[in-house]
Motif scaffolding. Sequence first.
Motif, PDB file in Angstrom:
ATOM      1  N   TRP A   1       0.850  -1.189   0.000  1.00  0.00           N
ATOM      2  CA  TRP A   1       0.000   0.000   0.000  1.00  0.00           C
ATOM      3  C   TRP A   1       0.887   1.240   0.000  1.00  0.00           C
ATOM      4  O   TRP A   1       1.820   1.351   0.805  1.00  0.00           O
ATOM      5  CB  TRP A   1      -0.930  -0.013   1.206  1.00  0.00           C
ATOM      6  CG  TRP A   1      -1.879  -1.174   1.189  1.00  0.00           C
ATOM      7  CD1 TRP A   1      -1.699  -2.369   0.553  1.00  0.00           C
ATOM      8  CD2 TRP A   1      -3.144  -1.267   1.824  1.00  0.00           C
ATOM      9  NE1 TRP A   1      -2.776  -3.189   0.762  1.00  0.00           N
ATOM     10  CE2 TRP A   1      -3.676  -2.541   1.538  1.00  0.00           C
ATOM     11  CE3 TRP A   1      -3.873  -0.398   2.616  1.00  0.00           C
ATOM     12  CZ2 TRP A   1      -4.898  -2.961   2.023  1.00  0.00           C
ATOM     13  CZ3 TRP A   1      -5.107  -0.810   3.102  1.00  0.00           C
ATOM     14  CH2 TRP A   1      -5.622  -2.078   2.801  1.00  0.00           C
ATOM     15  N   VAL A   2       0.593   2.157  -0.918  1.00  0.00           N
ATOM     16  CA  VAL A   2       1.449   3.322  -1.132  1.00  0.00           C
ATOM     17  C   VAL A   2       0.593   4.565  -1.302  1.00  0.00           C
ATOM     18  O   VAL A   2      -0.604   4.491  -1.574  1.00  0.00           O
ATOM     19  CB  VAL A   2       2.346   3.139  -2.382  1.00  0.00           C
ATOM     20  CG1 VAL A   2       3.297   1.962  -2.212  1.00  0.00           C
ATOM     21  CG2 VAL A   2       1.494   2.942  -3.647  1.00  0.00           C
ATOM     22  N   GLN A   3       1.254   5.717  -1.154  1.00  0.00           N
ATOM     23  CA  GLN A   3       0.629   6.988  -1.523  1.00  0.00           C
ATOM     24  C   GLN A   3       1.642   7.863  -2.238  1.00  0.00           C
ATOM     25  O   GLN A   3       2.844   7.851  -1.913  1.00  0.00           O
ATOM     26  CB  GLN A   3       0.099   7.754  -0.314  1.00  0.00           C
ATOM     27  CG  GLN A   3      -0.717   8.975  -0.773  1.00  0.00           C
ATOM     28  CD  GLN A   3      -1.100   9.906   0.359  1.00  0.00           C
ATOM     29  OE1 GLN A   3      -0.391  10.030   1.335  1.00  0.00           O
ATOM     30  NE2 GLN A   3      -2.234  10.572   0.211  1.00  0.00           N
ATOM     31  N   ARG A   4       1.159   8.626  -3.201  1.00  0.00           N
ATOM     32  CA  ARG A   4       2.035   9.580  -3.876  1.00  0.00           C
ATOM     33  C   ARG A   4       2.362  10.735  -2.924  1.00  0.00           C
ATOM     34  O   ARG A   4       1.477  11.270  -2.260  1.00  0.00           O
ATOM     35  CB  ARG A   4       1.369  10.126  -5.141  1.00  0.00           C
ATOM     36  CG  ARG A   4       1.133   9.036  -6.177  1.00  0.00           C
ATOM     37  CD  ARG A   4       0.715   9.595  -7.526  1.00  0.00           C
ATOM     38  NE  ARG A   4       0.395   8.512  -8.448  1.00  0.00           N
ATOM     39  CZ  ARG A   4       1.272   7.807  -9.121  1.00  0.00           C
ATOM     40  NH1 ARG A   4       2.564   8.080  -8.987  1.00  0.00           N
ATOM     41  NH2 ARG A   4       0.894   6.839  -9.931  1.00  0.00           N
TER      42      ARG A   4
ATOM     43  N   ASN B   1       2.844  -2.407 -14.140  1.00  0.00           N
ATOM     44  CA  ASN B   1       2.384  -2.000 -12.806  1.00  0.00           C
ATOM     45  C   ASN B   1       2.831  -2.973 -11.728  1.00  0.00           C
ATOM     46  O   ASN B   1       2.160  -3.145 -10.709  1.00  0.00           O
ATOM     47  CB  ASN B   1       0.862  -1.827 -12.760  1.00  0.00           C
ATOM     48  CG  ASN B   1       0.424  -0.968 -11.587  1.00  0.00           C
ATOM     49  OD1 ASN B   1       1.018   0.069 -11.294  1.00  0.00           O
ATOM     50  ND2 ASN B   1      -0.622  -1.389 -10.886  1.00  0.00           N
TER      51      ASN B   1
ATOM     52  N   SER C   1      10.973   7.457  -7.516  1.00  0.00           N
ATOM     53  CA  SER C   1       9.534   7.220  -7.511  1.00  0.00           C
ATOM     54  C   SER C   1       8.926   8.139  -6.463  1.00  0.00           C
ATOM     55  O   SER C   1       9.586   8.525  -5.491  1.00  0.00           O
ATOM     56  CB  SER C   1       9.243   5.757  -7.165  1.00  0.00           C
ATOM     57  OG  SER C   1       7.875   5.573  -6.842  1.00  0.00           O
TER      58      SER C   1
ATOM     59  N   LEU D   1       6.005   7.081  -5.012  1.00  0.00           N
ATOM     60  CA  LEU D   1       5.064   6.171  -4.347  1.00  0.00           C
ATOM     61  C   LEU D   1       5.673   5.696  -3.026  1.00  0.00           C
ATOM     62  O   LEU D   1       6.505   4.790  -2.997  1.00  0.00           O
ATOM     63  CB  LEU D   1       4.745   4.986  -5.248  1.00  0.00           C
ATOM     64  CG  LEU D   1       3.969   5.313  -6.529  1.00  0.00           C
ATOM     65  CD1 LEU D   1       3.858   4.077  -7.409  1.00  0.00           C
ATOM     66  CD2 LEU D   1       2.581   5.859  -6.193  1.00  0.00           C
TER      67      LEU D   1
ATOM     68  N   PRO E   1       1.256  -2.346  -6.490  1.00  0.00           N
ATOM     69  CA  PRO E   1       0.908  -1.283  -5.551  1.00  0.00           C
ATOM     70  C   PRO E   1      -0.608  -1.149  -5.393  1.00  0.00           C
ATOM     71  O   PRO E   1      -1.371  -1.425  -6.321  1.00  0.00           O
ATOM     72  CB  PRO E   1       1.486  -0.038  -6.219  1.00  0.00           C
ATOM     73  CG  PRO E   1       1.349  -0.328  -7.682  1.00  0.00           C
ATOM     74  CD  PRO E   1       1.561  -1.810  -7.836  1.00  0.00           C
TER      75      PRO E   1
ATOM     76  N   VAL F   1      -2.732   2.080  -4.374  1.00  0.00           N
ATOM     77  CA  VAL F   1      -2.541   3.507  -4.107  1.00  0.00           C
ATOM     78  C   VAL F   1      -3.728   4.039  -3.316  1.00  0.00           C
ATOM     79  O   VAL F   1      -4.871   4.020  -3.787  1.00  0.00           O
ATOM     80  CB  VAL F   1      -2.378   4.297  -5.421  1.00  0.00           C
ATOM     81  CG1 VAL F   1      -2.134   5.776  -5.113  1.00  0.00           C
ATOM     82  CG2 VAL F   1      -1.230   3.727  -6.252  1.00  0.00           C
TER      83      VAL F   1
ATOM     84  N   SER G   1      -5.828   7.088  -1.143  1.00  0.00           N
ATOM     85  CA  SER G   1      -6.106   8.492  -1.460  1.00  0.00           C
ATOM     86  C   SER G   1      -5.629   9.437  -0.378  1.00  0.00           C
ATOM     87  O   SER G   1      -5.393  10.617  -0.655  1.00  0.00           O
ATOM     88  CB  SER G   1      -7.615   8.691  -1.693  1.00  0.00           C
ATOM     89  OG  SER G   1      -8.369   8.209  -0.599  1.00  0.00           O
TER      90      SER G   1
ATOM     91  N   TRP H   1      -3.109   9.429   3.417  1.00  0.00           N
ATOM     92  CA  TRP H   1      -2.275   8.749   4.414  1.00  0.00           C
ATOM     93  C   TRP H   1      -2.235   9.636   5.643  1.00  0.00           C
ATOM     94  O   TRP H   1      -1.836  10.798   5.586  1.00  0.00           O
ATOM     95  CB  TRP H   1      -0.895   8.552   3.824  1.00  0.00           C
ATOM     96  CG  TRP H   1       0.122   7.872   4.698  1.00  0.00           C
ATOM     97  CD1 TRP H   1      -0.095   7.211   5.873  1.00  0.00           C
ATOM     98  CD2 TRP H   1       1.522   7.776   4.433  1.00  0.00           C
ATOM     99  NE1 TRP H   1       1.086   6.700   6.357  1.00  0.00           N
ATOM    100  CE2 TRP H   1       2.087   7.041   5.499  1.00  0.00           C
ATOM    101  CE3 TRP H   1       2.353   8.231   3.411  1.00  0.00           C
ATOM    102  CZ2 TRP H   1       3.459   6.762   5.563  1.00  0.00           C
ATOM    103  CZ3 TRP H   1       3.699   7.956   3.468  1.00  0.00           C
ATOM    104  CH2 TRP H   1       4.248   7.215   4.529  1.00  0.00           C
TER     105      TRP H   1
END
Length: 335
Positions: free
Chosen positions: A128-131, A147, A161, A163, A213, A215, A217, A219
């Motif tokens: 689990w990631v966030q930009r 991906n 990156s 992410l 990933p 992503v 919305s 964090w």
Amino acid sequence: MRIIVPMAGMGKRMRPHTLTVPKPLIPIAGKPIVQRLVEDIAKVCQEPIEEVAFIIGHFGEEVENDLKEIADKIGAKGTIVYQEEALGTAHAILCAKEALKGKVVVAFADTLFKADFQLDTNADGTIWVQRVEDPRPYGVVKLNDKNEITDFVEKPQEFISDLAIIGIYYFRDGEYLKEELQYLLDNDIKDKGEYQLTNALENMKNKGTKFIPAVISEWLDCGNKNATVHTNQRYLEYIKDEEGLVASSAKLENAVIIPPVYIGENVRITNSVVGPHVSIGNNTNVYNSVVSNSIIQESTSLKNGNVANSMLGNFVVYEGRQSDLSLGDYNTLTE
């Protein structure tokens, strides 16, 4: 599906609030951080949660019972596992080796999130990631054109990156994860003096495990007082349309309430303005005060205060000044 929650840390950045209560049990909008985390993970999983294993220090029987009740509320069995030494993330997860079977989500208990996806449980693994605008303080993942995650990079000083890894992971094969974690310990493979989950992830990837990933919305960090107050603010915005945010047993006398707020059972608010973005725990009294963007826990007394961006613990007595506060349990501060 099982959820593994490592939460044995001392929470030093959240002192004085963690001197008497483990950080994951500090309330956000009326529920402990770890309860919010577990419930939100359950919402994005497509399968029932069978077990939640909480990896803790020796927090006492009352805390352990509270954690088991959190698992019970999502229809799962709550298991308590102890981490006797802080030897790294891989070591912490392996303390719950009996729960590492089948599909597993590992979630570290100092972060919350908002997600608009359903977890793909057919994937080998999901990170689990966030930009983020500035990836340099974080661990990040690099993707290929399919991906799929090709690299895990810790705190890149040059752009690789945006992410950032938020600390929640899905594994389709918990037994395989257990084997890779055990390999690190058996061969004393450490990074910066500790057994790290990222080393196991790298080994699994090199052996053909395909990580993708997920992503999120938003964090939300709960690492210190200011971050936790902000998380409370955001969470109240998420749930502002839910019923029951102001308990029917609360007594409001000459009080102005500015939503969104959470007001617990048997709270008394008199001659005061409360809100927006305030959470008040059970049995707390607020008198002749103005409170905004703050968390006040249970059985606390606030009188003649002008309080913003603050956290007050349980059984606090506070009277009399305009402040940005962080008062732990059982403190008394008056003028």
